[in-house]
Design an enzyme around this catalytic site. Structure first.
Site, PDB file in Angstrom:
ATOM      1  N   LYS A 168       0.844  -1.194   0.000  1.00 44.77           N
ATOM      2  CA  LYS A 168       0.000   0.000   0.000  1.00 44.77           C
ATOM      3  C   LYS A 168       0.878   1.243   0.000  1.00 44.77           C
ATOM      4  O   LYS A 168       1.901   1.292   0.703  1.00 44.77           O
ATOM      5  CB  LYS A 168      -0.917  -0.031   1.219  1.00 44.77           C
ATOM      6  CG  LYS A 168      -1.972   1.082   1.242  1.00 44.77           C
ATOM      7  CD  LYS A 168      -2.903   0.905   2.435  1.00 44.77           C
ATOM      8  CE  LYS A 168      -3.944   2.014   2.516  1.00 44.77           C
ATOM      9  NZ  LYS A 168      -4.839   1.858   3.678  1.00 44.77           N
TER      10      LYS A 168
ATOM     11  N   SER B 194      -9.666   2.053   2.882  1.00 42.44           N
ATOM     12  CA  SER B 194      -8.792   2.721   1.929  1.00 42.44           C
ATOM     13  C   SER B 194      -7.788   1.792   1.247  1.00 42.44           C
ATOM     14  O   SER B 194      -7.077   2.208   0.340  1.00 42.44           O
ATOM     15  CB  SER B 194      -8.018   3.830   2.652  1.00 42.44           C
ATOM     16  OG  SER B 194      -7.212   3.280   3.683  1.00 42.44           O
TER      17      SER B 194
ATOM     18  N   SER C  87      -9.912  -0.356   7.200  1.00 41.55           N
ATOM     19  CA  SER C  87      -9.415  -0.166   5.838  1.00 41.55           C
ATOM     20  C   SER C  87      -8.786  -1.401   5.215  1.00 41.55           C
ATOM     21  O   SER C  87      -8.504  -1.403   4.022  1.00 41.55           O
ATOM     22  CB  SER C  87      -8.381   0.973   5.812  1.00 41.55           C
ATOM     23  OG  SER C  87      -9.002   2.199   6.114  1.00 41.55           O
TER      24      SER C  87
END
Length: 542
Positions: A120, A195, A219
């Protein structure tokens, strides 16, 4: 059993879904012989890491072949999916070549040898763009690896690239990135969640075997549910946060997104190495090899969950939760009972208070953490924060400058207050301090329940994946989608999302995830339970 725990899943589902739909469930509990057949229908080993590692070590394939296969998949699919924001192809090819040379020489590169990873983009990788999805960090190349990335590299993992996210982790759809929008591989008209939507979409699309995400309020877990993969949020403090760009420091956790529970356990074992825990509360603890505790299907007993106690939190299956999601939770509860577990239904009276408390605390911390991005230390000197921050980030930390009288009434009525306002003079006691008190109340409530139960069972999201742009103009609706996950972060508990089935929405089958919440630093037990559930329900959920 507490007085609130006297309702069985079959009774609960009858109340919520209608008695006719589950008539006779109570008298259809499996007898021992039937349970044995149920277990024997289980799928075999699901670990991709183990299978790839075995093939590598037996000489059936090479790290370069595995890497090329995944790079080809990215080339074919990523223009439509948008999982990655950058790639490290040359470095990955070099690492794969070095792993093949080590294997040829009889050396063991590590438990993750040749496994392609996505990281990420708010987790630092040395000399690789690390933007957190924001224009203000578009030219940011950190000179160091985050501690978890260092651990992965030392174990032979190959970093393919950085995955997309909502800017600074603020969002639930991965539509708030400054660079591109990510789509759901199951239905490209829909969002992958957020996210960590880029990480979940990359694993679901088989662009990489494992991806790392970060979890501040769900997330990792919500995208795992939307994309039909496994997402693990460890106990706060188990893994180092060094190299993770902070959103809310008392909530942020790094965790793996994988295709199986066993893979999540293997990656967690690597990342929880004591040498990597410089800033962790568990830095002096011995490393736990979580995957070694997982039972093989061949040696699994007839009732593999016998003696385990579970509870459905009834506040998570009430109004506002899609009926198809409730169906999946009830089915999961019945499956657990078939495997020997006991499932009760309990009430957590403070559960509904977690969401507004979380948003007051999280955005307050974010308003402080993001102050460092001032176009002096980070960002272009000829630009400004107002130009480089996206709308969602500004909504959470700058809308507070509006006088209270001009705030939308429905925003005030729900208790959602933003960033600096909750910390300002004259208001910190009214909002921030009260939110901290609510946090303590929620923590006491959940941890007390977990003294009785091995795991709590909830949905990971109130609905399956929704359409792109559906929540863009209604941020409160997006915030309320976190209702299933934020309490786990408030309490610092571990939780894992596994596949709970599929539901037909319009013309597409969409996955639904089941969330299991465990005791603090009880990852070994939580992973064992999730592993058994995954193996023994694979034919039904897939």
């Amino acid at each position: 059993m507490s007085s609130a725990a006297a309702v069985l899943p079959c009774q609960l589902s009858a109340q919520v879904l209608g008695r006719d739909r589950l008539r006779g469930v109570a008298k259809n509990r499996l007898k021992p012989r039937q349970v044995q057949r149920h277990v024997f229908r289980c799928f075999g080993g699901l670990s991709v890491i183990r299978k790839v590692g075995d093939r590598l070590r037996q000489g059936d394939t090479t790290a370069q072949e595995i890497l090329s296969m995944h790079l080809d998949k990215i080339l074919v699919t990523d223009q439509a999916i948008g999982s990655f924001v950058s790639h490290q192809i040359d470095a990955a090819l070099l690492e794969a070549k070095q792993i093949d040379e080590q294997l040829s020489a009889g050396l063991d590169p590590g438990p993750l040898a040749g496994i392609p990873f996505g990281i990420k983009d708010n987790i630092c990788v040395s000399n690789v763009p690390s933007t957190a999805g924001s224009r203000i960090l578009e030219t940011h190349y950190p000179p160091f690896d985050s501690h978890v990335v260092s651990a992965l590299k030392a174990s032979g993992a190959i970093i393919l690239g950085k995955t997309n996210l909502d800017e600074f982790g603020m969002g639930s759809t991965t539509e708030n990135s400054a660079f591109r929008v990510t789509r759901n591989p199951w239905d490209r008209r829909r969002v992958p969640g957020g996210s960590s939507g880029g990480s979940a979409a990359a694993v679901a699309q088989h662009q990489c075997i494992v991806a790392l995400g970060s979890d501040t309020g769900g997330s990792i877990r919500q995208p795992a549910s939307f994309c039909g993969v496994v997402g693990l949020k460890p106990t706060f403090g188990l893994l180092s946060r060094h190299g993770l760009m902070s959103y809310a420091s008392s909530f942020d956790c790094i965790g793996p997104v994988t295709s199986s529970v066993e893979d999540a356990a293997i990656v967690l074992s690597v990342m929880s190495t004591p040498a990597q825990q410089i800033d962790s509360t568990m830095q002096m603890a011995l490393s736990s090899l979580y995957h070694e505790h997982l039972p093989d299907i061949e040696r699994m007993r007839t009732w593999p969950l016998l003696g385990r106690r579970f509870a459905i939190v009834k506040e998570t299956i009430g109004p506002g939760v899609d009926i198809s999601v409730v169906d999946c939770i009830v089915t999961a509860a019945r499956d657990i009972e078939k495997l020997g577990g006991v499932v009760d239904v309990i009430s957590c009276p403070s559960f509904h208070l977690g969401l507004p408390a979380y948003y007051i605390l999280a955005v307050s911390e974010a308003s402080s953490n993001l102050a460092r991005y001032d176009n002096i230390r980070f960002g272009a000197a000829d630009s400004s924060r107002s130009e480089d921050f996206g709308d969602e980030v500004k909504r959470r930390i700058l809308m507070v400058l509006l006088p209270l009288q001009r705030w939308p009434s429905r925003l005030l009525n729900t208790g959602f207050l933003q960033g600096s306002y909750a910390l300002s003079a004259g208001h910190s006691d009214s909002y921030y301090k009260r939110a901290q008190e609510v946090r303590s109340m929620v923590e006491v409530d959940l941890t007390t329940k977990l003294k009785t139960y091995d795991a709590l069972l909830t949905p990971a999201a109130p609905t399956p994946a929704y359409r792109a742009n559906e929540k863009t103009e209604d941020p409160l609706a997006m915030f309320s989608g976190d209702m299933m996950t934020v309490n786990v972060n408030l309490c610092g508990l571990p939780a894992i999302v596994v596949r709970g089935g599929k539901v037909l929405v319009e013309d597409k089958l969409l996955p639904v995830g089941v969330q299991l919440i465990g005791r603090p630093f009880g990852e070994a037990t939580l992973l064992e339970i999730a592993h058994i559930f995954e193996l023994c329900t694979w034919n039904n959920t897939n």
